[in-house]
Design an enzyme around this catalytic site. Structure first.
Site, mmCIF file in Angstrom:
data_model
loop_
_atom_site.group_PDB
_atom_site.id
_atom_site.type_symbol
_atom_site.label_atom_id
_atom_site.label_comp_id
_atom_site.label_asym_id
_atom_site.label_seq_id
_atom_site.Cartn_x
_atom_site.Cartn_y
_atom_site.Cartn_z
ATOM 1 N N GLN A 42 0.852 -1.193 0.000
ATOM 2 C CA GLN A 42 0.000 0.000 0.000
ATOM 3 C C GLN A 42 0.886 1.240 0.000
ATOM 4 O OE1 GLN A 42 -3.675 -0.081 2.503
ATOM 5 N NE2 GLN A 42 -2.639 1.571 3.587
ATOM 6 N N SER A 82 4.565 -1.516 4.288
ATOM 7 C CA SER A 82 4.715 -2.900 4.744
ATOM 8 C C SER A 82 4.841 -3.841 3.555
ATOM 9 C CB SER A 82 3.507 -3.316 5.587
ATOM 10 O OG SER A 82 3.363 -2.488 6.706
ATOM 11 N N GLU A 113 -8.878 -2.056 6.186
ATOM 12 C CA GLU A 113 -7.686 -2.244 6.999
ATOM 13 C C GLU A 113 -8.041 -2.167 8.479
ATOM 14 O OE1 GLU A 113 -3.212 -0.345 7.393
ATOM 15 O OE2 GLU A 113 -4.805 0.871 6.569
ATOM 16 N N GLU A 131 -4.636 7.922 18.181
ATOM 17 C CA GLU A 131 -5.156 9.282 18.334
ATOM 18 C C GLU A 131 -6.040 9.684 17.152
ATOM 19 O OE1 GLU A 131 -2.040 8.462 21.000
ATOM 20 O OE2 GLU A 131 -2.013 8.329 18.805
#
Length: 687
Positions: free
Chosen positions: A436, A471, A554, A672
């Site tokens: 991605q 990743s 995801e 957050e």
């Protein structure tokens, strides 16, 4: 989501809420109890043979949650708790009296019982018991034996109540003889469940009120020229109250549905309800008061009344530690499907799995059964559960396309027929791997500020830019890439979604070594890389909308998976170190980890059932993502604490597990950022 999921239960919740909102405020106790019993709320869960309505603990939980939201006063909760314990033992005179409107209370701890020729003699002074001062019937536990008796005024010791809406008293008995027929024969597991369900459900209701009260306040309270609900710190605290509510609701719901499960399952569900739900109400109440500010700390505001009830409720079932969860070496049954569900599908799946070939699984639609045909089976939540059971029965792991789990749904929704043809089945068969290409050095959580640029040329586009934290790019064949195609458009517009061949000229992949010493992330340089028109997904400048599809998948995937700090790791540590096996703190750490995992698993099951019921969850998938990340952080920290000197050894896999933790704290949007999503999209707070 409230406890009620099915349409029938949602109707019941609406009815209970409507009744409580009309009758609870300013109610006179005697008249209120008469109105409540006339309506039959007190006997909903009792068998018809005793004069009740023949429902069960789940229906009681639905009502208790709503009554908690409206701070229904008086003996309701103590009475239904006492009658729920008594109902487990079967028909009795006391149960009939409860159904007829008798008030009740449960008395726990502090009493001693000795068997005699005539029955039992009880001595001692009990711990404070909710509702005992006005109870006509007391269901009493003394040294693990249960009794039913009618307390006399001289046996009651008045106690000043923390909860301003309920009485509290102690039961003092001196050489008190209880006849044998007054012994209640009930298993400890079933009794614990009957105690836990009403209390946990009310705790969920208290959390719900705290959330609504806090959100309403911060939406309208203006400071520094704008609503305080627009400040990030305030949004995060409000989102935290929602997390408390979700924990409490999930635990109460699961305990209620355990009524028809085995005793071992009942004990585990009851322990989880006590550990997860009751403290959540206290935490939610305190957070509500903090968001209200000084006004919430005044006697006039209702916040302290809810807070007081939460505190009184939290200890009403006796002392409890997480060790009780750690000592129960049994998994919670959270299966969605029953053995009789979808028999033809089971036979179809079995015939394929018995050949155990990855390409055959993909061609049969079993690599991703929730995908539409011909790539999957259009399987809904129930069918997916049946398929998962068949995989588990044979010890075969379900296939995963890793990053493809997030990419393929976007192609199925927004891709062209050509793109679906070229990429979906080959990925499911294991022939293609994905990465991605979203994050950049200056555009991580603030993805809309990305700077990679795509310029239109003959037959396609030229992309230049740098991607980072990618990743598995070193193993991938293709990447989904966001690039800016209109630099003059607003931030979230002018971005397009491309499919990039990582073998193309101009693509450079450089591994990034992480704190673990491994290199699973990469930076990817795109130097004038040509991407043909056929590999643009959707229309130019519409990439942000497509990216949200990818990111939503995801979050859901990561929210349901524990990669770090799992209970299995703590169990392995206890097996490897005999000195830890009986250590109370080690068992408590294991119990806390089990509790967190039970919360996530229960939320996953509730999500599936909500979808079956046609409920739109929207951004609430972020709730599970946040809880998953926090669970892994807390579990990993406890694992390190248990290692002792072993934490200094780089050879210990548990240490490496901890060092890999940031991947889940950052990936798919930081905690957050997810709290922002919850506050703004679920709670509706201003940006």
């Amino acid at each position: 989501m409230p406890i009620a999921l099915s349409e029938e239960h949602r109707d019941l919740a609406e009815s209970a809420a409507g009744w409580a909102s009309r009758y609870a405020p300013g109610a006179e106790p005697t008249e209120f109890w008469k109105a409540l019993t006339t309506q039959g709320w007190h006997s909903l869960h009792l068998p018809e043979s005793a004069g009740g309505q023949g429902a069960g603990l789940l229906e009681l939980a639905v009502v208790a949650e709503q009554f908690g939201r409206y701070l229904v006063p008086g003996p309701f909760l103590p009475t239904v708790t006492a009658s729920a314990v008594l109902a487990v033992a079967g028909p009795s005179e006391g149960l009939t009296a409860f159904a007829a409107g008798a008030t009740g209370a449960v008395v726990l701890d502090g009493l001693r019982a000795a068997k005699t020729a005539d029955g039992w003699r009880i001595d001692g002074t009990s711990a404070p018991a909710l509702g005992l001062a006005e109870a006509e019937i007391a269901v009493v536990r003394a040294q693990e034996v249960w009794f039913v008796l009618r307390p006399e005024p001289g046996q009651l010791v008045a106690v000043e109540a923390v909860d301003l809406t309920r009485s509290v008293a102690r039961l003092r008995l001196e050489n008190f003889l209880v006849p044998r027929e007054n012994v209640v024969k009930v298993s400890s597991e079933s009794a614990e469940l009957a105690l836990a369900v009403p209390a946990a459900a009310e705790a969920a209701g208290l959390c719900g009120w705290a959330l609504d009260c806090a959100v309403d306040h911060v939406r309208t309270r203006v400071q520094f020229g704008r609503p305080i609900g627009s400040f990030q710190a305030v949004q995060h605290r409000a989102a935290g109250i929602l997390l408390h509510r979700e924990r409490a609701t999930a635990a109460a719901w699961d305990a209620a549905r355990a009524e028809r499960h085995s005793r071992a399952q009942q004990a585990l569900a009851a322990a989880q309800a006590r550990h997860a739900a009751l403290p959540a109400a206290v935490d939610a109440s305190v957070s509500c008061v903090r968001l209200l500010g000084a006004i919430g700390f005044t006697w006039e505001h209702d916040a302290h009344r809810y807070w007081r009830r939460a505190v009184a409720l939290s200890g009403s079932l006796g002392r409890f530690t997480a060790r009780a969860l750690g000592e129960r070496d049994v998994p919670r049954d959270l299966t969605l499907a029953s053995p009789d569900d979808c028999p033809e599908l089971r036979r179809q799946v079995a015939s394929v799995l018995d050949q155990a070939d990855e390409r055959l699984l993909a061609d049969a639609g079993l690599a991703a059964p929730h995908y539409p045909k011909p790539y999957g089976l259009d399987a809904g939540p129930l069918e997916q559960a049946v398929i998962a059971e068949e995989f588990d029965r044979r010890g075969i792991p379900q296939p995963t396309t890793v990053i493809g789990e997030w990419v393929l749904p976007t192609l199925l929704t927004h891709g062209s027929p050509d793109q679906r043809e070229r990429f979906v089945l080959p990925t499911l068969r294991g022939d293609l791997r994905w990465c991605q290409l979203f994050s950049e050095p200056g555009a991580g959580s603030d993805l809309a500020s990305l700077r990679a640029r795509a310029t239109k040329v003959d037959g396609g586009w030229r992309i230049s830019g740098q991607k980072v934290w990618t990743s598995l790019a070193h193993e991938a064949h293709w990447g989904v890439c966001l690039a800016r195609t209109d630099p003059d458009a607003p931030r979230h517009r002018g971005i397009s979604y491309f499919l990039v061949d990582l073998a193309a000229d101009g693509v450079t992949v450089r591994p990034i070594r992480q704190a673990t010493g491994r290199a699973e992330f990469n930076e990817v340089f795109l130097d004038d890389v040509f991407v043909p028109d056929r590999d643009l997904v959707g229309e130019p400048d519409s990439g942000w909308r497509l990216a949200t599809t990818t990111l939503a998948n995801e979050r859901h995937n990561m929210g349901s998976t524990l990669a770090h700090g799992s209970s299995d790791r703590i169990r392995q540590l206890l097996r490897d170190d005999p000195a830890l096996a009986g250590d109370p703190e080690a068992l408590a750490a294991l119990g806390r980890c089990v509790s967190r995992e039970l919360t996530l698993a229960t939320l996953g099951l509730r999500t599936a059932l909500a979808r079956l019921a046609g409920l739109d969850l929207g951004a609430e998938v972020s709730v599970q993502k946040v809880l998953s990340a926090l669970a892994q952080q807390e579990g990993s920290r406890e694992l390190i604490a248990l290692l002792g000197p072993g934490s200094a050894s780089a050879e210990d896999g548990h240490v490496l597990d901890h060092l890999g933790l940031p991947a889940v704290l950052f990936g798919g949007g930081t905690v957050e950022i997810q709290l922002n999503v919850i506050a703004q999209r679920v709670l509706g707070l201003p940006r």
